[in-house]
Design a protein around this motif. Structure first.
Motif, mmCIF file in Angstrom:
data_model
loop_
_atom_site.group_PDB
_atom_site.id
_atom_site.type_symbol
_atom_site.label_atom_id
_atom_site.label_comp_id
_atom_site.label_asym_id
_atom_site.label_seq_id
_atom_site.Cartn_x
_atom_site.Cartn_y
_atom_site.Cartn_z
ATOM 1 N N ILE A 1 0.832 -1.114 0.376
ATOM 2 C CA ILE A 1 0.335 0.133 0.078
ATOM 3 C C ILE A 1 0.558 1.179 0.156
ATOM 4 O O ILE A 1 1.295 1.660 1.212
ATOM 5 C CB ILE A 1 -1.305 0.187 1.267
ATOM 6 C CG1 ILE A 1 -2.051 -1.330 1.278
ATOM 7 C CG2 ILE A 1 -1.405 1.439 1.088
ATOM 8 C CD1 ILE A 1 -2.619 -1.114 2.654
ATOM 9 N N LYS A 2 0.380 2.219 -1.050
ATOM 10 C CA LYS A 2 1.288 3.090 -1.140
ATOM 11 C C LYS A 2 1.485 4.499 -0.224
ATOM 12 O O LYS A 2 1.943 4.754 0.105
ATOM 13 C CB LYS A 2 1.704 3.416 -2.242
ATOM 14 C CG LYS A 2 2.492 4.812 -2.969
ATOM 15 C CD LYS A 2 2.812 4.852 -4.973
ATOM 16 C CE LYS A 2 3.787 6.152 -4.949
ATOM 17 N NZ LYS A 2 3.405 6.268 -6.377
ATOM 18 N N PHE B 1 -4.341 5.644 8.062
ATOM 19 C CA PHE B 1 -2.991 5.116 7.678
ATOM 20 C C PHE B 1 -1.879 5.174 8.283
ATOM 21 O O PHE B 1 -0.881 4.526 7.166
ATOM 22 C CB PHE B 1 -3.007 6.916 7.778
ATOM 23 C CG PHE B 1 -4.009 7.860 7.431
ATOM 24 C CD1 PHE B 1 -3.920 7.996 6.172
ATOM 25 C CD2 PHE B 1 -5.070 8.585 8.217
ATOM 26 C CE1 PHE B 1 -4.669 8.327 5.855
ATOM 27 C CE2 PHE B 1 -5.886 9.090 7.721
ATOM 28 C CZ PHE B 1 -6.028 9.625 6.189
ATOM 29 N N LEU B 2 -1.827 4.023 9.192
ATOM 30 C CA LEU B 2 -0.692 2.552 9.321
ATOM 31 C C LEU B 2 -0.751 1.903 8.810
ATOM 32 O O LEU B 2 -0.008 1.289 7.989
ATOM 33 C CB LEU B 2 -0.919 2.322 10.728
ATOM 34 C CG LEU B 2 -1.187 2.774 12.310
ATOM 35 C CD1 LEU B 2 -1.909 2.685 13.845
ATOM 36 C CD2 LEU B 2 0.028 3.561 12.389
ATOM 37 N N LEU B 3 -1.501 1.217 7.607
ATOM 38 C CA LEU B 3 -1.737 0.649 6.545
ATOM 39 C C LEU B 3 -0.240 1.165 5.281
ATOM 40 O O LEU B 3 -0.271 0.149 4.294
ATOM 41 C CB LEU B 3 -3.056 0.210 5.942
ATOM 42 C CG LEU B 3 -4.381 -0.014 6.609
ATOM 43 C CD1 LEU B 3 -5.561 -0.275 5.841
ATOM 44 C CD2 LEU B 3 -3.225 -1.197 6.753
ATOM 45 N N GLN B 4 -0.156 1.984 4.793
ATOM 46 C CA GLN B 4 1.119 2.794 4.654
ATOM 47 C C GLN B 4 1.747 2.222 4.400
ATOM 48 O O GLN B 4 2.454 2.513 5.535
ATOM 49 C CB GLN B 4 0.482 4.397 4.415
ATOM 50 C CG GLN B 4 -0.835 5.412 3.984
ATOM 51 C CD GLN B 4 0.117 6.800 3.851
ATOM 52 O OE1 GLN B 4 -0.990 7.104 3.363
ATOM 53 N NE2 GLN B 4 0.700 7.279 5.320
ATOM 54 N N ASP C 1 0.606 -7.066 8.589
ATOM 55 C CA ASP C 1 1.617 -7.008 9.449
ATOM 56 C C ASP C 1 1.355 -6.216 10.889
ATOM 57 O O ASP C 1 1.225 -6.726 11.666
ATOM 58 C CB ASP C 1 2.705 -7.068 9.575
ATOM 59 C CG ASP C 1 2.986 -8.650 8.254
ATOM 60 O OD1 ASP C 1 2.653 -9.163 8.550
ATOM 61 O OD2 ASP C 1 4.964 -8.579 7.773
ATOM 62 N N GLN C 2 0.553 -4.902 10.580
ATOM 63 C CA GLN C 2 0.636 -3.688 10.943
ATOM 64 C C GLN C 2 -0.724 -3.914 11.907
ATOM 65 O O GLN C 2 -0.719 -3.479 13.200
ATOM 66 C CB GLN C 2 0.649 -2.588 10.424
ATOM 67 C CG GLN C 2 0.882 -1.642 11.330
ATOM 68 C CD GLN C 2 1.782 -1.378 12.449
ATOM 69 O OE1 GLN C 2 3.227 -1.419 11.842
ATOM 70 N NE2 GLN C 2 1.409 -0.649 13.633
ATOM 71 N N GLY C 3 -1.965 -4.192 11.049
ATOM 72 C CA GLY C 3 -3.161 -4.295 11.465
ATOM 73 C C GLY C 3 -4.060 -4.841 10.473
ATOM 74 O O GLY C 3 -3.390 -5.200 9.185
ATOM 75 N N THR C 4 -5.504 -4.624 10.179
ATOM 76 C CA THR C 4 -6.479 -4.980 9.798
ATOM 77 C C THR C 4 -7.271 -3.684 9.476
ATOM 78 O O THR C 4 -7.767 -3.293 10.298
ATOM 79 C CB THR C 4 -7.025 -6.368 9.776
ATOM 80 O OG1 THR C 4 -6.074 -7.374 10.134
ATOM 81 C CG2 THR C 4 -7.855 -6.665 8.808
ATOM 82 N N ALA C 5 -7.780 -3.525 8.431
ATOM 83 C CA ALA C 5 -8.613 -2.693 7.668
ATOM 84 C C ALA C 5 -9.710 -3.180 7.329
ATOM 85 O O ALA C 5 -9.759 -4.834 6.839
ATOM 86 C CB ALA C 5 -8.293 -2.341 6.431
ATOM 87 N N ASP D 1 -9.263 5.874 -1.351
ATOM 88 C CA ASP D 1 -8.513 5.088 -2.063
ATOM 89 C C ASP D 1 -7.602 4.578 -1.398
ATOM 90 O O ASP D 1 -6.875 4.954 -0.092
ATOM 91 C CB ASP D 1 -8.121 6.209 -3.194
ATOM 92 C CG ASP D 1 -8.415 6.459 -3.974
ATOM 93 O OD1 ASP D 1 -10.081 6.119 -4.309
ATOM 94 O OD2 ASP D 1 -7.936 7.200 -4.714
ATOM 95 N N LEU D 2 -7.095 3.317 -1.787
ATOM 96 C CA LEU D 2 -5.842 2.464 -1.212
ATOM 97 C C LEU D 2 -5.021 2.669 -2.934
ATOM 98 O O LEU D 2 -5.207 1.602 -3.726
ATOM 99 C CB LEU D 2 -6.006 1.149 -0.984
ATOM 100 C CG LEU D 2 -6.921 1.265 0.242
ATOM 101 C CD1 LEU D 2 -6.762 -0.770 1.055
ATOM 102 C CD2 LEU D 2 -6.269 1.989 1.714
ATOM 103 N N THR D 3 -3.940 3.060 -2.420
ATOM 104 C CA THR D 3 -3.076 3.707 -3.433
ATOM 105 C C THR D 3 -2.252 2.184 -3.290
ATOM 106 O O THR D 3 -1.106 2.174 -3.015
ATOM 107 C CB THR D 3 -3.039 4.883 -4.202
ATOM 108 O OG1 THR D 3 -4.244 5.715 -4.236
ATOM 109 C CG2 THR D 3 -1.727 4.368 -5.447
ATOM 110 N N LEU D 4 -2.070 0.878 -4.712
ATOM 111 C CA LEU D 4 -0.496 0.259 -4.564
ATOM 112 C C LEU D 4 0.441 0.150 -5.297
ATOM 113 O O LEU D 4 0.099 0.865 -6.373
ATOM 114 C CB LEU D 4 -1.547 -0.739 -5.215
ATOM 115 C CG LEU D 4 -2.900 -1.670 -4.445
ATOM 116 C CD1 LEU D 4 -3.294 -2.919 -4.830
ATOM 117 C CD2 LEU D 4 -2.427 -1.467 -2.637
ATOM 118 N N THR D 5 1.365 -0.349 -5.050
ATOM 119 C CA THR D 5 2.050 -0.090 -6.051
ATOM 120 C C THR D 5 2.842 -0.560 -7.264
ATOM 121 O O THR D 5 3.579 0.253 -8.200
ATOM 122 C CB THR D 5 4.091 -0.160 -5.438
ATOM 123 O OG1 THR D 5 3.491 -2.121 -4.598
ATOM 124 C CG2 THR D 5 3.872 0.397 -3.866
#
Length: 269
Positions: A23-24, A42-45, A64-68, A94-98
């Motif tokens: 997740i970019k 925002f910890l998903l970034q 690994d950080q957590g779950t949306a 939006d979740l923008t991916l690499t």
């Protein structure tokens, strides 16, 4: 409202594009959904998406950080798009991916939700959920035992997420018709034989709906924008005044638990 089959179809649609991707960036254009979108999202970034699961009508994007935790609400949907495509009105998250893709959450009525769950914990919204209907945990003996002291009508009983998750209004009506059980029959009066047939019908109806891509009535579309086709297979839901496909008696419509219910008085006793 998207029900279990529609949510499962969404999960299957987005998974090939998201799994193992990083997740970019996260954009929250409208944080005021059913509940405020938590800052922790925002910890998903920078996180890698390890899995995409469904629990009841919730989608879980796990890192690994957590779950949306995503709920589509009354009118929400998820699309996987090229990141250069500009958001429209009601495109809230939006979740923008690499990999150049974006997971876009669209929800005109804003009854859906984006929640956060820290790794190793369980969110409150999932703490009292019953078994998944398409697993072995949901079986005739289990449902029969649950029904023994329940004086509620059967349609409301099988729509109770504490009993079993994901049997929404459409699928409850269709399953009860297939099992030849009146929706207003009291749950505790059902025999083990009736419940065995009902459990089998619930599993068959939900599995067919998933195969057909869900049921499009008003708002639901799949992740690729195509509608679901199970609506073409509905036998009683939305068929009030039309002949029963089994006995030709006219299908009735009645509000049960504040939800429109459809049944055949001739077939369902």
């Amino acid at each position: 409202m998207p029900e279990l089959p529609e949510v499962e179809v969404s999960r299957m649609g987005i998974t090939p594009h998201l799994l193992n991707q990083t997740i970019k960036k996260i954009d929250v254009r409208q944080p005021k959904l059913r509940w405020p979108v938590p800052e922790e999202i925002f910890l998903l970034q920078g996180q890698v998406i390890r899995s995409i699961r469904r629990r009841a009508k919730y989608l879980l994007i796990e890192t690994d950080q957590g779950t949306a935790i995503i709920h589509l609400g009354m009118s929400g949907n998820l699309r996987v798009l090229d990141q250069w495509i500009e958001p429209n009105k009601h495109d809230h998250v939006d979740l923008t991916l690499t990999n150049g893709k974006v997971l876009r959450y669209h929800d005109p009525r804003r009854f859906g939700a984006w929640l956060w769950c820290e790794t190793g914990t369980e969110h409150d919204v999932m703490s009292h959920l019953g078994p998944e209907p398409l697993t072995d945990d949901f079986n005739a003996q289990y449902l029969f035992e649950k029904a023994q002291k329940r004086k509620v009508v059967t349609k409301q009983f099988i729509m109770d997420n504490k009993v079993v998750v994901g049997v929404g209004n459409i699928y409850a009506s269709e399953s009860l018709f297939g099992a030849r059980i009146h929706p207003k029959a009291i749950a505790s009066t059902l025999t083990l034989e009736q419940i065995t047939i009902l459990v089998d019908e619930i599993k068959k109806v939900l599995a067919r709906a998933i195969t057909q891509g869900g049921t499009t009535l008003k708002d639901f579309n799949q992740a690729d924008g195509k509608p679901g086709y199970f609506a073409q297979e509905l036998l009683v839901y939305g068929k009030a005044g039309k002949p029963c496909p089994v006995c030709n008696e006219l299908i009735r419509e009645e509000k049960i638990g504040q939800r429109n219910s459809f049944y055949c008085e001739g077939c369902q006793t």
